[in-house]
Design a protein around this motif. Sequence first.
Motif, PDB file in Angstrom:
ATOM      1  N   GLY A   1       0.911  -1.192   0.101  1.00  0.00           N
ATOM      2  CA  GLY A   1       0.029   0.097  -0.040  1.00  0.00           C
ATOM      3  C   GLY A   1       0.867   1.153  -0.003  1.00  0.00           C
ATOM      4  N   PRO A   2       0.404   2.398   0.420  1.00  0.00           N
ATOM      5  CA  PRO A   2       1.214   3.591   0.394  1.00  0.00           C
ATOM      6  C   PRO A   2       1.914   3.438   1.680  1.00  0.00           C
ATOM      7  N   VAL A   3       3.100   2.803   1.519  1.00  0.00           N
ATOM      8  CA  VAL A   3       3.959   2.409   2.786  1.00  0.00           C
ATOM      9  C   VAL A   3       4.604   3.812   3.230  1.00  0.00           C
ATOM     10  N   VAL A   4       5.212   4.725   2.339  1.00  0.00           N
ATOM     11  CA  VAL A   4       5.754   5.918   2.621  1.00  0.00           C
ATOM     12  C   VAL A   4       4.982   6.841   3.281  1.00  0.00           C
ATOM     13  N   ALA A   5       3.691   6.960   2.715  1.00  0.00           N
ATOM     14  CA  ALA A   5       2.839   7.956   3.348  1.00  0.00           C
ATOM     15  C   ALA A   5       2.087   7.596   4.548  1.00  0.00           C
ATOM     16  N   THR A   6       2.100   6.192   4.937  1.00  0.00           N
ATOM     17  CA  THR A   6       1.926   5.920   6.200  1.00  0.00           C
ATOM     18  C   THR A   6       2.674   6.029   7.223  1.00  0.00           C
ATOM     19  N   ILE A   7       3.985   5.730   6.922  1.00  0.00           N
ATOM     20  CA  ILE A   7       4.973   5.921   8.049  1.00  0.00           C
ATOM     21  C   ILE A   7       5.366   7.488   8.100  1.00  0.00           C
ATOM     22  N   THR A   8       5.135   8.371   7.087  1.00  0.00           N
ATOM     23  CA  THR A   8       5.239   9.742   7.120  1.00  0.00           C
ATOM     24  C   THR A   8       3.948  10.300   8.039  1.00  0.00           C
ATOM     25  N   GLY A   9       2.763   9.941   7.886  1.00  0.00           N
ATOM     26  CA  GLY A   9       1.813  10.167   8.658  1.00  0.00           C
ATOM     27  C   GLY A   9       1.883   9.930  10.125  1.00  0.00           C
ATOM     28  N   GLY A  10       2.466   8.706  10.363  1.00  0.00           N
ATOM     29  CA  GLY A  10       2.719   8.109  11.647  1.00  0.00           C
ATOM     30  C   GLY A  10       3.491   9.054  12.373  1.00  0.00           C
ATOM     31  N   THR A  11       4.715   9.260  11.640  1.00  0.00           N
ATOM     32  CA  THR A  11       5.899  10.159  12.136  1.00  0.00           C
ATOM     33  C   THR A  11       5.564  11.522  12.651  1.00  0.00           C
ATOM     34  N   ILE A  12       4.419  12.212  11.817  1.00  0.00           N
ATOM     35  CA  ILE A  12       3.914  13.441  12.032  1.00  0.00           C
ATOM     36  C   ILE A  12       2.977  13.415  13.289  1.00  0.00           C
ATOM     37  N   LEU A  13       2.245  12.343  13.217  1.00  0.00           N
ATOM     38  CA  LEU A  13       1.383  12.233  14.707  1.00  0.00           C
ATOM     39  C   LEU A  13       2.360  12.251  15.601  1.00  0.00           C
ATOM     40  N   TRP A  14       3.169  11.438  15.748  1.00  0.00           N
ATOM     41  CA  TRP A  14       4.102  11.249  17.059  1.00  0.00           C
ATOM     42  C   TRP A  14       4.737  12.528  17.340  1.00  0.00           C
ATOM     43  N   PHE A  15       5.337  13.619  16.342  1.00  0.00           N
ATOM     44  CA  PHE A  15       5.831  14.646  16.598  1.00  0.00           C
ATOM     45  C   PHE A  15       4.872  15.714  17.188  1.00  0.00           C
ATOM     46  N   VAL A  16       3.630  15.685  16.514  1.00  0.00           N
ATOM     47  CA  VAL A  16       2.417  16.274  16.952  1.00  0.00           C
ATOM     48  C   VAL A  16       2.176  16.351  18.290  1.00  0.00           C
ATOM     49  N   LEU A  17       2.001  14.893  18.538  1.00  0.00           N
ATOM     50  CA  LEU A  17       1.766  14.501  20.217  1.00  0.00           C
ATOM     51  C   LEU A  17       3.099  14.909  21.083  1.00  0.00           C
ATOM     52  N   PHE A  18       4.070  15.019  20.726  1.00  0.00           N
ATOM     53  CA  PHE A  18       5.059  15.482  21.508  1.00  0.00           C
ATOM     54  C   PHE A  18       4.909  16.986  21.811  1.00  0.00           C
ATOM     55  N   LEU A  19       4.698  17.888  20.676  1.00  0.00           N
ATOM     56  CA  LEU A  19       4.353  19.179  20.675  1.00  0.00           C
ATOM     57  C   LEU A  19       3.297  19.316  21.649  1.00  0.00           C
ATOM     58  N   ALA A  20       2.242  18.649  21.542  1.00  0.00           N
ATOM     59  CA  ALA A  20       1.046  18.975  22.249  1.00  0.00           C
ATOM     60  C   ALA A  20       1.302  18.818  23.781  1.00  0.00           C
ATOM     61  N   GLN A  21       2.033  17.765  24.176  1.00  0.00           N
ATOM     62  CA  GLN A  21       2.341  17.538  25.420  1.00  0.00           C
ATOM     63  C   GLN A  21       3.477  18.415  26.127  1.00  0.00           C
ATOM     64  N   LEU A  22       4.451  18.979  25.320  1.00  0.00           N
ATOM     65  CA  LEU A  22       5.268  19.728  25.806  1.00  0.00           C
ATOM     66  C   LEU A  22       5.120  20.849  26.717  1.00  0.00           C
ATOM     67  N   PRO A  23       3.842  21.663  26.631  1.00  0.00           N
ATOM     68  CA  PRO A  23       3.536  22.422  27.476  1.00  0.00           C
ATOM     69  C   PRO A  23       3.149  22.190  28.962  1.00  0.00           C
ATOM     70  N   PHE A  24       2.704  20.885  28.878  1.00  0.00           N
ATOM     71  CA  PHE A  24       2.312  20.173  30.087  1.00  0.00           C
ATOM     72  C   PHE A  24       3.374  19.222  30.904  1.00  0.00           C
ATOM     73  N   TYR A  25       4.729  19.501  30.358  1.00  0.00           N
ATOM     74  CA  TYR A  25       5.855  18.593  30.818  1.00  0.00           C
ATOM     75  C   TYR A  25       5.760  18.843  32.357  1.00  0.00           C
ATOM     76  N   SER A  26       5.744  19.698  33.109  1.00  0.00           N
ATOM     77  CA  SER A  26       5.819  19.966  34.630  1.00  0.00           C
ATOM     78  C   SER A  26       4.714  18.914  34.981  1.00  0.00           C
ATOM     79  N   TRP A  27       3.489  18.876  34.588  1.00  0.00           N
ATOM     80  CA  TRP A  27       2.421  18.034  35.100  1.00  0.00           C
ATOM     81  C   TRP A  27       2.757  16.872  34.945  1.00  0.00           C
TER      82      TRP A  27
END
Length: 96
Positions: A16-42
């Motif tokens: 299937g679209p392997v490159v697109a799938t892996i790229t989407g997953g990588t972007i998702l992980w990075f977005v989750l990292f950025l979303a949690q970063l402001p709450f790091y102290s919590w």
Amino acid sequence: MTKWTPRHEAPEPLEGPVVATITGGTILWFVLFLAQLPFYSWFQDHGHAWWVWTCLAGAGLGLIGIWYVRGREAAIRRHAANASERESVISEGEPG
């Protein structure tokens, strides 16, 4: 104890679209990292700081995955091109 042997052949792997799938997953992980970063102290206060770092690790491993699957796709394309080139050379050499 008897050795287990399969009774039928394994199915072909799904492509299937392997490159697109892996790229989407990588972007998702990075977005989750950025979303949690402001709450790091919590997260750190509650013993869950590893959640933040897991997302960053997922993004980093995803970058390695993107590099790998892009190389794999290129190798598959090269192999297909070489195979079709060999077929055309063989068919041209046959007497008509």
